[in-house]
Motif scaffolding. Structure first.
Motif, mmCIF file in Angstrom:
data_model
loop_
_atom_site.group_PDB
_atom_site.id
_atom_site.type_symbol
_atom_site.label_atom_id
_atom_site.label_comp_id
_atom_site.label_asym_id
_atom_site.label_seq_id
_atom_site.Cartn_x
_atom_site.Cartn_y
_atom_site.Cartn_z
ATOM 1 N N LYS A 20 -7.022 4.788 -14.750
ATOM 2 C CA LYS A 20 -6.157 3.706 -15.204
ATOM 3 C C LYS A 20 -6.294 2.502 -14.263
ATOM 4 C CE LYS A 20 -2.748 6.631 -17.542
ATOM 5 N NZ LYS A 20 -3.120 6.128 -18.879
ATOM 6 N N LEU A 21 -6.502 1.348 -14.865
ATOM 7 C CA LEU A 21 -6.632 0.098 -14.129
ATOM 8 C C LEU A 21 -5.605 -0.889 -14.652
ATOM 9 C CD1 LEU A 21 -8.032 -2.155 -12.407
ATOM 10 C CD2 LEU A 21 -9.673 -2.406 -14.291
ATOM 11 N N VAL A 22 -4.820 -1.475 -13.756
ATOM 12 C CA VAL A 22 -3.910 -2.574 -14.099
ATOM 13 C C VAL A 22 -4.519 -3.856 -13.538
ATOM 14 C CG1 VAL A 22 -1.609 -3.562 -13.798
ATOM 15 C CG2 VAL A 22 -1.879 -1.088 -14.102
ATOM 16 N N ALA A 23 -4.691 -4.859 -14.384
ATOM 17 C CA ALA A 23 -5.394 -6.075 -13.973
ATOM 18 C C ALA A 23 -4.613 -7.316 -14.377
ATOM 19 C CB ALA A 23 -6.790 -6.111 -14.595
ATOM 20 N N ALA A 24 -4.896 -8.406 -13.684
ATOM 21 C CA ALA A 24 -4.250 -9.691 -13.950
ATOM 22 C C ALA A 24 -5.027 -10.480 -14.993
ATOM 23 C CB ALA A 24 -4.157 -10.504 -12.661
ATOM 24 N N ASP A 79 -4.960 4.256 -10.938
ATOM 25 C CA ASP A 79 -6.097 4.551 -10.076
ATOM 26 C C ASP A 79 -6.578 3.287 -9.377
ATOM 27 O OD1 ASP A 79 -6.896 7.503 -10.780
ATOM 28 O OD2 ASP A 79 -6.447 6.505 -12.678
ATOM 29 N N MET A 80 -6.515 2.157 -10.099
ATOM 30 C CA MET A 80 -6.960 0.880 -9.553
ATOM 31 C C MET A 80 -5.981 -0.214 -9.956
ATOM 32 S SD MET A 80 -10.989 1.201 -10.589
ATOM 33 C CE MET A 80 -10.577 2.081 -12.105
ATOM 34 N N ALA A 81 -5.844 -1.210 -9.106
ATOM 35 C CA ALA A 81 -5.040 -2.390 -9.430
ATOM 36 C C ALA A 81 -5.781 -3.621 -8.965
ATOM 37 C CB ALA A 81 -3.661 -2.317 -8.773
ATOM 38 N N GLN A 124 -11.555 -1.748 5.716
ATOM 39 C CA GLN A 124 -11.469 -2.438 4.429
ATOM 40 C C GLN A 124 -10.624 -1.625 3.449
ATOM 41 O OE1 GLN A 124 -13.998 -5.236 3.979
ATOM 42 N NE2 GLN A 124 -12.538 -5.915 2.451
ATOM 43 N N TYR A 125 -9.521 -2.213 3.003
ATOM 44 C CA TYR A 125 -8.684 -1.615 1.965
ATOM 45 C C TYR A 125 -8.671 -2.486 0.716
ATOM 46 C CZ TYR A 125 -6.729 1.497 5.545
ATOM 47 O OH TYR A 125 -6.567 2.444 6.531
ATOM 48 N N GLY A 126 -8.556 -3.802 0.924
ATOM 49 C CA GLY A 126 -8.566 -4.740 -0.189
ATOM 50 C C GLY A 126 -9.974 -5.243 -0.427
ATOM 51 N N MET A 292 -8.864 -6.244 -5.471
ATOM 52 C CA MET A 292 -9.001 -4.958 -6.142
ATOM 53 C C MET A 292 -8.687 -3.878 -5.116
ATOM 54 S SD MET A 292 -9.837 -3.243 -8.955
ATOM 55 C CE MET A 292 -10.955 -4.231 -9.982
ATOM 56 N N MET A 293 -7.906 -2.879 -5.534
ATOM 57 C CA MET A 293 -7.563 -1.774 -4.627
ATOM 58 C C MET A 293 -7.529 -0.488 -5.434
ATOM 59 S SD MET A 293 -3.731 -3.190 -4.272
ATOM 60 C CE MET A 293 -4.504 -4.810 -4.473
ATOM 61 N N ALA A 294 -7.677 0.628 -4.750
ATOM 62 C CA ALA A 294 -7.665 1.929 -5.421
ATOM 63 C C ALA A 294 -6.642 2.834 -4.753
ATOM 64 C CB ALA A 294 -9.054 2.564 -5.370
ATOM 65 N N PHE A 295 -5.749 3.402 -5.557
ATOM 66 C CA PHE A 295 -4.702 4.274 -5.057
ATOM 67 C C PHE A 295 -5.180 5.722 -4.972
ATOM 68 C CE2 PHE A 295 -2.392 0.611 -6.573
ATOM 69 C CZ PHE A 295 -1.360 0.468 -5.649
ATOM 70 N N LYS A 296 -4.732 6.410 -3.931
ATOM 71 C CA LYS A 296 -5.152 7.793 -3.694
ATOM 72 C C LYS A 296 -4.388 8.804 -4.544
ATOM 73 C CE LYS A 296 -4.460 7.631 0.816
ATOM 74 N NZ LYS A 296 -4.471 7.996 2.252
ATOM 75 N N LYS A 297 -3.318 8.372 -5.177
ATOM 76 C CA LYS A 297 -2.393 9.267 -5.867
ATOM 77 C C LYS A 297 -3.080 10.299 -6.764
ATOM 78 C CE LYS A 297 1.584 10.541 -7.884
ATOM 79 N NZ LYS A 297 2.612 11.337 -7.201
ATOM 80 N N ASN A 298 -4.043 9.843 -7.573
ATOM 81 C CA ASN A 298 -4.662 10.721 -8.570
ATOM 82 C C ASN A 298 -6.010 11.287 -8.153
ATOM 83 O OD1 ASN A 298 -2.490 10.085 -10.358
ATOM 84 N ND2 ASN A 298 -3.529 8.171 -10.875
#
Length: 402
Positions: A20-24, A79-81, A124-126, A292-298
């Motif tokens: 899942k990606l949430v984008a602007a 997964d990504m924002a 690097q995170y962002g 762009m960033m990626a969350f570890k949750k999933n």
């Protein structure tokens, strides 16, 4: 608003993964909505991959940051924002390091200062996704009618504004310090005065001597002399200022690449030069980047990394940048655009990017500081304003947030 695609040799059948990606949304209407960009991109990805689906939700800039926060707070992080800030999520340990997702070569391709702005303590995170810089736009017709040339110093800018005012121009210099994007206009002026939000060692220096001199000059020599138009700067938002420029009612304003298309669509003839400074043109323009960033949750680091490699390919970075009149975030795409005649209009912004300075986006405190700038800075340049008091209050906000 979703786009679904099948991914690549990374599974299949019962092992299929949905990212899942949430984008602007960078578009200004349905015709160029970012949903169309992502739809096309994921269709191409689907044709070459199997086992992964990408579910993309696109939101306006008004809503996207709060939507991601809402999902994260509910334990449903995407997964990504692709949004405006990453540092707070990184500080909470919620994000993958870029090392976990993409290769060293791909990271090295990020434009230097953009890549650095996405790091916390050297990690690097962002990952920069879109970038722009700022230049002084001026209305060529209004300048010609008044016999003016583009200013290089504050003194010349004020003199040009006086002449434009005498000619009946509604906004000789449009100074949008309203809540929409006051932090950006403010930063460009602080840089032009030799200051900024942070000092040479990276700590907040908002109440510096240089910054006080800048706001005092704006208050006394620009706003105080009626050279910024009929709307108080604290009530003027960027979108309104851009619309006024496109209507031919603005002599000068600080603008980014998207203003070119807005003005051209209305037939306004305009020029662009570096922002004037105290004694000459400003050396460091303000740069802006979205992330762009990626969350570890999933989990799914491998699949996310594979998709991001595709997103950051030269072809796709170029397509996005050209669609939305933004600057590419990779050196490879920048090199192509710098030498391509179709991108000639963007070249002044590309030339300004290497020396541009970004807001302190790597500080988790920046979000609250930026919000306080939006709230307070307009009052500093009013006739009854107190620039020193406002800067002290902002410095206190920054120190407490840190």
């Amino acid at each position: 608003m979703t786009a679904v695609l099948g991914g690549c040799g990374l599974g299949g059948g019962p092992d299929e993964v949905t990212l899942k990606l949430v984008a602007a949304d960078y578009g200004d209407g349905p015709a160029n909505s970012s949903q169309k960009y992502w739809d096309d991109l994921v269709k191409e990805y689907e044709a070459k991959h199997s086992g992964v689906k990408i579910d993309v939700s696109v939101y306006s800039w008004t809503d996207v940051d709060s939507k991601v926060k809402e999902l994260v707070d509910a334990g449903k992080a995407p997964d990504m924002a692709q949004i405006g800030a990453y540092a707070d999520y990184a500080d909470k340990g919620l994000l993958y390091k870029a090392d976990d997702l993409i290769g060293i070569r791909e990271q090295a391709d990020f434009a230097g200062q953009l890549g650095s702005a996405g790091q916390i303590n050297g990690i690097q995170y962002g990952m920069p996704f879109a970038a722009s810089t700022r230049l002084l736009f001026y209305n060529k017709t209004l300048f010609a009618d008044a016999g003016l040339t583009p200013p290089k110093t504050w003194k010349q800018l004020a003199a040009d504004a006086e002449a434009l005012k005498a000619d009946g121009v509604k906004y000789p210099y449009a100074l949008p310090l309203g809540p929409e994007e006051a932090q950006a206009e403010t930063m460009q002026w602080l840089l032009s005065g030799g200051g900024g939000y942070v000092n040479s060692v990276g700590t907040y220096g908002i109440d510096s001597t240089e910054n006080l001199a800048t706001l005092t000059w704006l208050k006394d020599d620009l706003v105080g002399k009626g050279l910024t138009g009929p709307v108080a700067p604290g009530n003027l938002n960027r979108a309104t200022a851009f619309s006024a420029f496109a209507a031919g009612d603005v002599g000068m304003l600080d603008g980014h690449p998207a203003l070119m298309k807005i003005a051209a669509a209305k037939g306004v003839k305009f020029g662009m030069v570096p922002m004037p400074g105290v004694e000459g043109q400003t050396k460091n323009a303000m740069g802006v980047a979205d992330w762009m960033m990626a969350f570890k949750k999933n989990g799914h680091a491998e699949q996310v990394g594979d998709f991001l490699d595709f997103v950051y390919s030269e072809k796709n970075v170029l397509a996005f940048s050209r669609e939305y009149d933004l600057l590419p975030v990779t050196n490879s795409a920048s090199s192509v655009m710098s030498g391509d005649s179709r991108d000639a209009d963007l070249k002044p912004f590309l030339d300004a990017l290497p020396d541009s300075e970004l807001p302190p986006v790597g500080k988790t405190s920046w979000a609250s500081v930026s919000a306080d700038v939006k709230k307070r800075i307009g009052s500093a340049v009013r006739a009854d304003g107190d620039p020193a008091g406002v800067l002290r209050a902002l410095q206190l906000t920054a120190q407490n947030a840190e």
